[in-house]
Design a protein around this motif. Structure first.
Motif, PDB file in Angstrom:
ATOM      1  N   GLU A 102      -7.031   8.191   0.850  1.00  0.00           N
ATOM      2  CA  GLU A 102      -7.340   6.990   1.632  1.00  0.00           C
ATOM      3  C   GLU A 102      -6.935   5.734   0.889  1.00  0.00           C
ATOM      4  O   GLU A 102      -6.881   5.713  -0.341  1.00  0.00           O
ATOM      5  CB  GLU A 102      -8.837   6.935   1.938  1.00  0.00           C
ATOM      6  CG  GLU A 102      -9.696   6.763   0.702  1.00  0.00           C
ATOM      7  CD  GLU A 102     -11.186   6.732   1.007  1.00  0.00           C
ATOM      8  OE1 GLU A 102     -11.563   6.446   2.150  1.00  0.00           O
ATOM      9  OE2 GLU A 102     -11.950   6.966   0.074  1.00  0.00           O
ATOM     10  N   LEU A 103      -6.631   4.692   1.636  1.00  0.00           N
ATOM     11  CA  LEU A 103      -6.354   3.389   1.056  1.00  0.00           C
ATOM     12  C   LEU A 103      -7.678   2.749   0.659  1.00  0.00           C
ATOM     13  O   LEU A 103      -8.690   2.937   1.328  1.00  0.00           O
ATOM     14  CB  LEU A 103      -5.624   2.502   2.058  1.00  0.00           C
ATOM     15  CG  LEU A 103      -4.251   2.986   2.493  1.00  0.00           C
ATOM     16  CD1 LEU A 103      -3.686   2.046   3.557  1.00  0.00           C
ATOM     17  CD2 LEU A 103      -3.312   3.084   1.317  1.00  0.00           C
ATOM     18  N   VAL A 104      -7.660   1.974  -0.406  1.00  0.00           N
ATOM     19  CA  VAL A 104      -8.855   1.287  -0.892  1.00  0.00           C
ATOM     20  C   VAL A 104      -8.703  -0.194  -0.541  1.00  0.00           C
ATOM     21  O   VAL A 104      -7.651  -0.782  -0.807  1.00  0.00           O
ATOM     22  CB  VAL A 104      -9.007   1.472  -2.420  1.00  0.00           C
ATOM     23  CG1 VAL A 104     -10.215   0.732  -2.935  1.00  0.00           C
ATOM     24  CG2 VAL A 104      -9.085   2.945  -2.767  1.00  0.00           C
ATOM     25  N   SER A 105      -9.732  -0.796   0.051  1.00  0.00           N
ATOM     26  CA  SER A 105      -9.627  -2.183   0.505  1.00  0.00           C
ATOM     27  C   SER A 105      -9.309  -3.148  -0.633  1.00  0.00           C
ATOM     28  O   SER A 105      -8.661  -4.158  -0.429  1.00  0.00           O
ATOM     29  CB  SER A 105     -10.906  -2.612   1.221  1.00  0.00           C
ATOM     30  OG  SER A 105     -12.010  -2.545   0.336  1.00  0.00           O
ATOM     31  N   SER A 106      -9.750  -2.829  -1.843  1.00  0.00           N
ATOM     32  CA  SER A 106      -9.475  -3.711  -2.985  1.00  0.00           C
ATOM     33  C   SER A 106      -8.095  -3.465  -3.577  1.00  0.00           C
ATOM     34  O   SER A 106      -7.692  -4.129  -4.526  1.00  0.00           O
ATOM     35  CB  SER A 106     -10.546  -3.524  -4.066  1.00  0.00           C
ATOM     36  OG  SER A 106     -10.546  -2.183  -4.515  1.00  0.00           O
TER      37      SER A 106
ATOM     38  N   PRO B 109       0.826  -1.215   0.000  1.00  0.00           N
ATOM     39  CA  PRO B 109       0.000   0.000   0.000  1.00  0.00           C
ATOM     40  C   PRO B 109       0.856   1.259   0.000  1.00  0.00           C
ATOM     41  O   PRO B 109       1.976   1.246   0.484  1.00  0.00           O
ATOM     42  CB  PRO B 109      -0.789  -0.119   1.311  1.00  0.00           C
ATOM     43  CG  PRO B 109       0.059  -0.965   2.180  1.00  0.00           C
ATOM     44  CD  PRO B 109       0.774  -1.925   1.268  1.00  0.00           C
TER      45      PRO B 109
END
Length: 108
Positions: A92-96, A67
């Motif tokens: 923001e980080l994206v879960s996918s 990430p």
């Protein structure tokens, strides 16, 4: 190496110079981050909502890539640049996988 991109900016006309310059610099810095991370692509959208330019950028994570460092130098520089133009930025980080950046800049 080339970075595949999907760009959507229909209906966005000329904006005040400070908005255009800030948006350009935000996009180029986000692209530099994506290239440096060897992302598998970038999605960029721009639209005007009432009196604000809304940019959405998504760095698509390549398989096996870690990430991005949210709060690292580049995201902080982007936030500082947007803030200097009277706007707001959220990273923001994206879960996918990958990361998403939303920027709003005043146009009026």
């Amino acid at each position: 190496s080339p970075l595949p991109m999907q760009i959507e900016a229909g209906g966005v006309g000329r904006l005040p110079e400070v908005v255009e310059v800030t948006a350009y610099r935000v996009v180029t810095e986000a692209l530099a981050v994506a290239v440096g991370r060897r992302s598998s692509g970038m999605e960029i959208s721009a639209r005007v909502s009432v009196d604000r330019l809304v940019l959405r950028l998504r760095d698509i994570e390549a398989p096996g890539m870690g990430p991005p460092q949210v709060g690292a130098t580049i995201p902080v520089r982007i936030a500082d640049r947007v803030g200097a133009a009277g706007g707001e930025a959220a990273w923001e980080l994206v879960s996918s996988g990958g990361a998403r950046l939303r920027v709003e800049l005043p146009c009026g």
